[in-house]
Design a protein around this motif. Structure first.
Motif, PDB file in Angstrom:
ATOM      1  N   VAL A  55       0.835  -1.203   0.000  1.00 46.98           N
ATOM      2  CA  VAL A  55       0.000   0.000   0.000  1.00 46.98           C
ATOM      3  C   VAL A  55       0.868   1.251   0.000  1.00 46.98           C
ATOM      4  CG1 VAL A  55      -1.688   1.310   1.352  1.00 46.98           C
ATOM      5  CG2 VAL A  55      -1.978  -1.134   1.029  1.00 46.98           C
ATOM      6  N   SER A  56       1.958   1.220   0.740  1.00 45.89           N
ATOM      7  CA  SER A  56       2.864   2.371   0.758  1.00 45.89           C
ATOM      8  C   SER A  56       3.469   2.616  -0.617  1.00 45.89           C
ATOM      9  CB  SER A  56       3.964   2.149   1.788  1.00 45.89           C
ATOM     10  OG  SER A  56       4.861   3.209   1.786  1.00 45.89           O
ATOM     11  N   ALA A  57       3.843   1.571  -1.316  1.00 46.14           N
ATOM     12  CA  ALA A  57       4.394   1.721  -2.665  1.00 46.14           C
ATOM     13  C   ALA A  57       3.342   2.273  -3.621  1.00 46.14           C
ATOM     14  CB  ALA A  57       4.913   0.381  -3.171  1.00 46.14           C
ATOM     15  N   LEU A  58       2.099   1.813  -3.487  1.00 44.73           N
ATOM     16  CA  LEU A  58       1.037   2.323  -4.343  1.00 44.73           C
ATOM     17  C   LEU A  58       0.749   3.790  -4.071  1.00 44.73           C
ATOM     18  CD1 LEU A  58      -1.434  -0.696  -4.371  1.00 44.73           C
ATOM     19  CD2 LEU A  58       0.066   0.084  -6.209  1.00 44.73           C
ATOM     20  N   VAL A  59       0.745   4.179  -2.796  1.00 45.06           N
ATOM     21  CA  VAL A  59       0.533   5.586  -2.446  1.00 45.06           C
ATOM     22  C   VAL A  59       1.669   6.439  -3.011  1.00 45.06           C
ATOM     23  CG1 VAL A  59       0.505   7.205  -0.500  1.00 45.06           C
ATOM     24  CG2 VAL A  59      -0.883   5.149  -0.411  1.00 45.06           C
ATOM     25  N   ALA A  60       2.891   5.955  -2.898  1.00 47.13           N
ATOM     26  CA  ALA A  60       4.031   6.709  -3.416  1.00 47.13           C
ATOM     27  C   ALA A  60       3.961   6.849  -4.937  1.00 47.13           C
ATOM     28  CB  ALA A  60       5.337   6.027  -3.011  1.00 47.13           C
ATOM     29  N   LEU A  61       3.609   5.782  -5.634  1.00 47.13           N
ATOM     30  CA  LEU A  61       3.510   5.864  -7.093  1.00 47.13           C
ATOM     31  C   LEU A  61       2.385   6.795  -7.527  1.00 47.13           C
ATOM     32  CD1 LEU A  61       4.133   2.163  -8.143  1.00 47.13           C
ATOM     33  CD2 LEU A  61       5.600   4.140  -8.562  1.00 47.13           C
ATOM     34  N   PHE A  62       1.240   6.684  -6.876  1.00 49.28           N
ATOM     35  CA  PHE A  62       0.120   7.556  -7.205  1.00 49.28           C
ATOM     36  C   PHE A  62       0.479   9.015  -6.921  1.00 49.28           C
ATOM     37  CE2 PHE A  62      -3.950   9.647  -6.238  1.00 49.28           C
ATOM     38  CZ  PHE A  62      -4.590   9.427  -7.448  1.00 49.28           C
ATOM     39  N   GLY A  63       1.132   9.245  -5.800  1.00 44.54           N
ATOM     40  CA  GLY A  63       1.563  10.604  -5.467  1.00 44.54           C
ATOM     41  C   GLY A  63       2.557  11.150  -6.469  1.00 44.54           C
ATOM     42  N   ALA A  64       3.462  10.288  -6.928  1.00 46.03           N
ATOM     43  CA  ALA A  64       4.440  10.730  -7.924  1.00 46.03           C
ATOM     44  C   ALA A  64       3.750  11.121  -9.229  1.00 46.03           C
ATOM     45  CB  ALA A  64       5.461   9.629  -8.174  1.00 46.03           C
ATOM     46  N   LYS A  70       0.759  17.754 -11.955  1.00 43.83           N
ATOM     47  CA  LYS A  70       0.626  19.158 -11.539  1.00 43.83           C
ATOM     48  C   LYS A  70       1.839  19.979 -11.986  1.00 43.83           C
ATOM     49  CE  LYS A  70      -2.396  19.135  -7.544  1.00 43.83           C
ATOM     50  NZ  LYS A  70      -2.502  19.521  -6.143  1.00 43.83           N
ATOM     51  N   TRP A  71       2.989  19.383 -11.919  1.00 42.02           N
ATOM     52  CA  TRP A  71       4.219  20.078 -12.310  1.00 42.02           C
ATOM     53  C   TRP A  71       4.194  20.403 -13.808  1.00 42.02           C
ATOM     54  CZ3 TRP A  71       9.525  17.473 -13.163  1.00 42.02           C
ATOM     55  CH2 TRP A  71      10.526  18.434 -13.220  1.00 42.02           C
ATOM     56  N   GLN A  72       3.734  19.447 -14.601  1.00 46.07           N
ATOM     57  CA  GLN A  72       3.642  19.661 -16.040  1.00 46.07           C
ATOM     58  C   GLN A  72       2.576  20.697 -16.403  1.00 46.07           C
ATOM     59  OE1 GLN A  72       5.592  18.542 -18.535  1.00 46.07           O
ATOM     60  NE2 GLN A  72       6.880  17.724 -16.905  1.00 46.07           N
ATOM     61  N   MET A  73       1.550  20.827 -15.572  1.00 44.59           N
ATOM     62  CA  MET A  73       0.503  21.818 -15.808  1.00 44.59           C
ATOM     63  C   MET A  73       0.921  23.208 -15.347  1.00 44.59           C
ATOM     64  SD  MET A  73      -1.860  20.127 -17.304  1.00 44.59           S
ATOM     65  CE  MET A  73      -3.300  21.123 -17.214  1.00 44.59           C
ATOM     66  N   GLY A  74       2.071  23.311 -14.701  1.00 45.80           N
ATOM     67  CA  GLY A  74       2.571  24.599 -14.270  1.00 45.80           C
ATOM     68  C   GLY A  74       2.084  25.033 -12.902  1.00 45.80           C
ATOM     69  N   LYS A  75       1.526  24.124 -12.145  1.00 41.09           N
ATOM     70  CA  LYS A  75       1.030  24.459 -10.813  1.00 41.09           C
ATOM     71  C   LYS A  75       2.132  24.271  -9.773  1.00 41.09           C
ATOM     72  CE  LYS A  75      -3.679  23.154 -11.966  1.00 41.09           C
ATOM     73  NZ  LYS A  75      -4.770  22.246 -11.676  1.00 41.09           N
ATOM     74  N   ASP A  76       1.928  24.879  -8.613  1.00 36.81           N
ATOM     75  CA  ASP A  76       2.901  24.781  -7.525  1.00 36.81           C
ATOM     76  C   ASP A  76       2.785  23.405  -6.858  1.00 36.81           C
ATOM     77  OD1 ASP A  76       4.832  25.509  -5.663  1.00 36.81           O
ATOM     78  OD2 ASP A  76       3.313  26.241  -4.262  1.00 36.81           O
ATOM     79  N   VAL A  77       3.906  22.704  -6.742  1.00 38.96           N
ATOM     80  CA  VAL A  77       3.914  21.382  -6.120  1.00 38.96           C
ATOM     81  C   VAL A  77       4.707  21.377  -4.823  1.00 38.96           C
ATOM     82  CG1 VAL A  77       3.555  20.105  -8.260  1.00 38.96           C
ATOM     83  CG2 VAL A  77       5.870  20.662  -7.535  1.00 38.96           C
ATOM     84  N   GLY A  78       4.998  22.549  -4.290  1.00 36.99           N
ATOM     85  CA  GLY A  78       5.822  22.651  -3.087  1.00 36.99           C
ATOM     86  C   GLY A  78       5.215  21.975  -1.870  1.00 36.99           C
TER      87      GLY A  78
END
Length: 104
Positions: A55-64, A70-78
């Motif tokens: 589950v942790s690996a799936l959460v990390a992949l989904f988050g990535a 969001k990064w490609q759309m130009g939004k802030d990912v900070g």
């Protein structure tokens, strides 16, 4: 007079507990079943560790994927990067906390 009745009732309650206590001690069946339940809990608990890793690996992949999108759309990912990282870390360490909580 009320105080005297209270003391008599209190002493009768204590007497009832003293009489019933040995009866309760002999009425404890299921020692073998409790041992079996404990072994089942240990067995399933350590398979929960593997489940936690998955589950942790799936959460990390989904988050990535979400952060990349969001990064490609130009939004802030900070704020998204630490949020996804710590949520994955929380899922990963949940079994460790439960391990120490239950003393397995």
């Amino acid at each position: 007079m009320g105080r005297f009745r209270f003391l008599i009732l209190l002493s009768l309650a204590q007497l009832a507990v003293l009489v019933a206590d040995p009866l309760v001690a002999f009425a404890q069946p299921g020692i073998a079943e409790m041992g079996q339940a404990r072994s089942w809990i240990r067995e399933y608990f350590f398979s929960m560790r593997d489940f936690s890793y998955v589950v942790s690996a799936l959460v990390a992949l989904f988050g990535a994927v979400v952060v990349y999108h969001k990064w490609q759309m130009g939004k802030d990912v900070g704020m998204d990067i630490p949020a996804w990282f710590f949520s994955s870390l929380f899922v990963l360490l949940t079994w460790t906390f439960l391990l120490h909580l239950f003393g397995l």
